[in-house]
Design an enzyme around this catalytic site. Structure first.
Site, PDB file in Angstrom:
ATOM      1  N   LYS A  33       0.834  -1.205   0.000  1.00  0.00           N
ATOM      2  CA  LYS A  33       0.000   0.000   0.000  1.00  0.00           C
ATOM      3  C   LYS A  33       0.869   1.257   0.000  1.00  0.00           C
ATOM      4  O   LYS A  33       0.593   2.227  -0.722  1.00  0.00           O
ATOM      5  CB  LYS A  33      -0.871  -0.030   1.247  1.00  0.00           C
ATOM      6  N   PHE A 257     -30.517  13.108   7.241  1.00  0.00           N
ATOM      7  CA  PHE A 257     -30.466  11.786   7.895  1.00  0.00           C
ATOM      8  C   PHE A 257     -31.849  11.298   8.287  1.00  0.00           C
ATOM      9  O   PHE A 257     -32.055  10.660   9.303  1.00  0.00           O
ATOM     10  CB  PHE A 257     -29.504  11.803   9.111  1.00  0.00           C
ATOM     11  N   GLY A 265     -25.332   1.374   6.817  1.00  0.00           N
ATOM     12  CA  GLY A 265     -24.245   0.394   6.811  1.00  0.00           C
ATOM     13  C   GLY A 265     -22.934   1.147   6.858  1.00  0.00           C
ATOM     14  O   GLY A 265     -22.873   2.278   7.333  1.00  0.00           O
ATOM     15  N   CYS A 268     -18.538   2.389   9.854  1.00  0.00           N
ATOM     16  CA  CYS A 268     -18.599   3.129  11.123  1.00  0.00           C
ATOM     17  C   CYS A 268     -19.881   2.909  11.917  1.00  0.00           C
ATOM     18  O   CYS A 268     -19.853   2.313  12.979  1.00  0.00           O
ATOM     19  CB  CYS A 268     -18.412   4.615  10.857  1.00  0.00           C
ATOM     20  N   LYS A 271     -20.802  -0.729  13.538  1.00  0.00           N
ATOM     21  CA  LYS A 271     -19.865  -1.230  14.546  1.00  0.00           C
ATOM     22  C   LYS A 271     -19.736  -0.248  15.722  1.00  0.00           C
ATOM     23  O   LYS A 271     -19.564  -0.663  16.868  1.00  0.00           O
ATOM     24  CB  LYS A 271     -18.493  -1.532  13.932  1.00  0.00           C
ATOM     25  N   ARG A 345     -18.144  -2.274   3.120  1.00  0.00           N
ATOM     26  CA  ARG A 345     -18.184  -2.791   4.492  1.00  0.00           C
ATOM     27  C   ARG A 345     -19.599  -2.672   5.064  1.00  0.00           C
ATOM     28  O   ARG A 345     -20.203  -1.614   5.017  1.00  0.00           O
ATOM     29  CB  ARG A 345     -17.201  -2.018   5.386  1.00  0.00           C
TER      30      ARG A 345
HETATM   31  C1  UDX Z   1     -20.518   8.172   9.251  1.00  0.00           C
HETATM   32  C2  UDX Z   1     -20.730   9.541   9.896  1.00  0.00           C
HETATM   33  O1  UDX Z   1     -21.655  10.301   9.124  1.00  0.00           O
HETATM   34  C3  UDX Z   1     -19.417  10.271  10.004  1.00  0.00           C
HETATM   35  O2  UDX Z   1     -19.599  11.523  10.646  1.00  0.00           O
HETATM   36  C4  UDX Z   1     -18.458   9.411  10.806  1.00  0.00           C
HETATM   37  O3  UDX Z   1     -17.208  10.043  10.895  1.00  0.00           O
HETATM   38  C5  UDX Z   1     -18.315   8.045  10.173  1.00  0.00           C
HETATM   39  O4  UDX Z   1     -19.581   7.436  10.011  1.00  0.00           O
HETATM   40  P1  UDX Z   1     -20.149   7.310   6.769  1.00  0.00           P
HETATM   41  O5  UDX Z   1     -19.981   5.934   7.312  1.00  0.00           O
HETATM   42  O6  UDX Z   1     -19.213   7.772   5.705  1.00  0.00           O
HETATM   43  O7  UDX Z   1     -20.057   8.388   7.927  1.00  0.00           O
HETATM   44  O8  UDX Z   1     -21.611   7.359   6.163  1.00  0.00           O
HETATM   45  P2  UDX Z   1     -22.934   8.235   6.313  1.00  0.00           P
HETATM   46  O9  UDX Z   1     -23.017   9.215   5.229  1.00  0.00           O
HETATM   47  O10 UDX Z   1     -23.123   8.706   7.691  1.00  0.00           O
HETATM   48  O11 UDX Z   1     -24.017   7.101   5.999  1.00  0.00           O
HETATM   49  C6  UDX Z   1     -24.103   5.940   6.807  1.00  0.00           C
HETATM   50  C7  UDX Z   1     -25.179   5.023   6.310  1.00  0.00           C
HETATM   51  O12 UDX Z   1     -26.459   5.550   6.603  1.00  0.00           O
HETATM   52  C8  UDX Z   1     -25.186   4.758   4.803  1.00  0.00           C
HETATM   53  O13 UDX Z   1     -25.423   3.391   4.595  1.00  0.00           O
HETATM   54  C9  UDX Z   1     -26.324   5.602   4.304  1.00  0.00           C
HETATM   55  O14 UDX Z   1     -26.900   5.100   3.120  1.00  0.00           O
HETATM   56  C10 UDX Z   1     -27.279   5.515   5.460  1.00  0.00           C
HETATM   57  N1  UDX Z   1     -28.226   6.632   5.546  1.00  0.00           N
HETATM   58  C11 UDX Z   1     -27.771   7.906   5.723  1.00  0.00           C
HETATM   59  C12 UDX Z   1     -29.597   6.381   5.489  1.00  0.00           C
HETATM   60  O15 UDX Z   1     -30.030   5.233   5.347  1.00  0.00           O
HETATM   61  N2  UDX Z   1     -30.462   7.437   5.611  1.00  0.00           N
HETATM   62  C13 UDX Z   1     -30.047   8.713   5.778  1.00  0.00           C
HETATM   63  O16 UDX Z   1     -30.900   9.599   5.873  1.00  0.00           O
HETATM   64  C14 UDX Z   1     -28.647   8.959   5.835  1.00  0.00           C
END
Ligand code: UDX
Length: 448
Positions: A33, A257, A265, A268, A271, A345
């Site tokens: 990497k 959100f 999923g 982050c 888990k 993931r």
């Molecule tokens: C998240 C946090 O947002 C971020 O601040 C933290 O640092 C890491 O975890 P991320 O894993 O990149 O970030 O994804 P995010 O955009 O939060 O989405 C998470 C999941 O929720 C996705 O699967 C997304 O599709 C889902 N989601 C998000 C919904 O189902 N509905 C929503 O309204 C928003």
């Protein structure tokens, strides 16, 4: 500064901070990497990152190494950015990468330096790291520890690092505070040129650590809240997308959100809410987070819902072992856990694809960026090279990641390719009226 661990977090921070003008070294134990990164190849799909990496490698402000001794000599500030995955056979976090990073670095620190944790960790880890440092750093080196969690979202990682909506620092001394201020000055200066301010919350270790998991717990809860409403809407014949708008206009609730679908999923949220519950139990505060268990269950139920919807649409009522869809062809559009990433993931889309395959259906997956990772994670499925190829001859199309390519697809053109015009909109991202007008039997999540 050094960034230890060159995953999503470390690579993005390293490239962005080099771009802000700092001298940056990225560190990882994975030699292949590191060689790739030094060649200007980004091993992940993240908008804008390739260019940033190449520009700063060329400018000589950024390089990557596997050599901890070099890292120790190089850095004044060392950011720990390694992964903290779910521990095998448990819901808690695996801290072995944090431990290895600290133990590999500190024996080489022969001058005062600051170690800053960025990884998402159970509360109490910063103190544990400080104890490790005290035990393993050369005597009188004066190495200190601080914690500054990251909040970046994949797909917007570069933006989130360069233009964070807040910075949280957990510090014990004025020296650490001042050095962290200097280490973020590039971000503050950029904000000033854009007439913005970046709020800084300075606090203790435990609060800084909790800030991250509390934020993720809140976001996960918000998503599961609207998905719980989707379940009620399904029972009552209401439309959760209208409901979300109706409540989201209240600024106390807010419309972000609040998108219902197949749930959250990624590497982050799932888990983190589990590790948070485990840690709270260890601290004797398990009851306070019992609702997160429900948040998790609501989230997982959404995946099963797609399989039941599929059986309903295909007119194959579930038998005692669940729905049997043998002989039918299902196109799954989307594999990544959200658009604009290649990350699969804990991706709901891929989990649903696996569940559909278990019903006996022939499942063909297409994703604009996640194909390589998906093939690796779900080798049994079939993969198509394009959207058109995936849907050709399908009895059912499931849109499970809201990529623009799927949202903008022409339902009339796709109708020519499929065997049956049935679509499940797992992310409520399609224009239902347009699909219905083109002759499709359309089913969303939590919609009549
Ligand atoms: C998240 C946090 O947002 C971020 O601040 C933290 O640092 C890491 O975890 P991320 O894993 O990149 O970030 O994804 P995010 O955009 O939060 O989405 C998470 C999941 O929720 C996705 O699967 C997304 O599709 C889902 N989601 C998000 C919904 O189902 N509905 C929503 O309204 C928003």
């Amino acid at each position: 500064m050094t960034f230890i661990g060159t995953g999503y977090l470390g690579i993005t921070y390293a490239a962005c901070y080099a771009d802000l003008g700092y001298e940056v070294l990225g560190v990882d134990i994975d030699a292949a990497k590191i060689a790739k990164l030094n060649n200007g190849d980004v091993p992940i799909h993240e908008p804008g990152l390739d260019e940033l990496l190449r520009r700063n490698l060329a400018a000589g402000r950024l390089s990557f190494t596997t050599d901890y001794q070099r890292a120790a000599e190089f850095g004044d500030v060392h950011f720990i950015c390694v992964g903290t995955p779910q521990r095998e056979g448990s819901t808690g976090a695996d801290l072995s990468y944090v431990e290895n990073a600290v133990l590999s670095l500190v024996p080489h620190l022969h001058r005062k330096a600051l170690i800053v944790g960025k990884s998402t960790v159970p509360v109490g880890t910063a103190q544990w790291v400080e104890d490790l440092v005290a035990k393993h750093a050369p005597a009188d080196s004066g190495v200190e520890v601080a914690w500054s969690p990251e909040f970046l979202q994949e797909g917007f990682a570069v933006e989130d690092v360069l233009r964070p909506n807040r910075i949280v620092v957990g510090v014990k001394t004025a020296w650490a505070d001042a050095l962290l201020y200097a280490a973020h000055k590039g971000v503050f200066d950029l904000a000033a040129t854009e007439d913005r301010e970046v709020p800084v919350v300075t606090t203790d270790f435990a609060t800084a650590e909790l800030a991250k998991v509390a934020a993720n717990a809140f976001l996960a809860t918000k998503i599961s809240f609207i998905n719980a409403m989707a379940e009620v809407c399904e029972a009552a014949g209401a439309d959760v997308t209208h409901l979300a708008r109706a409540i989201g206009h209240d600024p106390r609730i807010g419309n972000r959100f609040l998108q219902s679908g197949i749930g959250f999923g990624g590497g982050c949220l799932p888990k983190d809410i589990r590790a948070f519950q485990t840690r709270a139990q260890e601290l004797g505060a398990g009851e306070a987070l019992r609702f997160l268990h429900e948040v998790d269950l609501i989230n997982l139920r959404r995946r099963t819902r797609v399989v039941h919807l599929a059986a309903e649409l295909l007119d194959r009522p579930a038998g005692p072992g669940g729905p049997g869809l043998t002989g039918l062809k299902i196109a799954v559009l989307g594999a990544t856990f959200k658009p604009n990433t290649d990350d699969i993931r804990d991706a709901p889309a891929l989990a649903v694809a696996g569940m559909l395959a278990k019903t006996g259906a022939k499942v063909t997956i297409y994703d604009p960026q996640g194909m390589d990772n998906a093939r690796h994670a779900l080798p049994g499925a079939e993969y198509a090279a394009s959207l058109d190829e995936a849907v050709t001859g399908a009895d059912l199309v499931c849109v499970l990641t809201e990529w623009a390519e799927f949202r903008n697809a022409d339902p009339a053109a796709l109708a020519e390719l499929v065997a049956g015009q049935r679509v499940i909109d797992g992310k409520n991202c399609l224009d239902a009226a347009q699909w219905r007008a083109a002759g499709w039997e359309y089913r969303g999540m939590g919609r009549p």
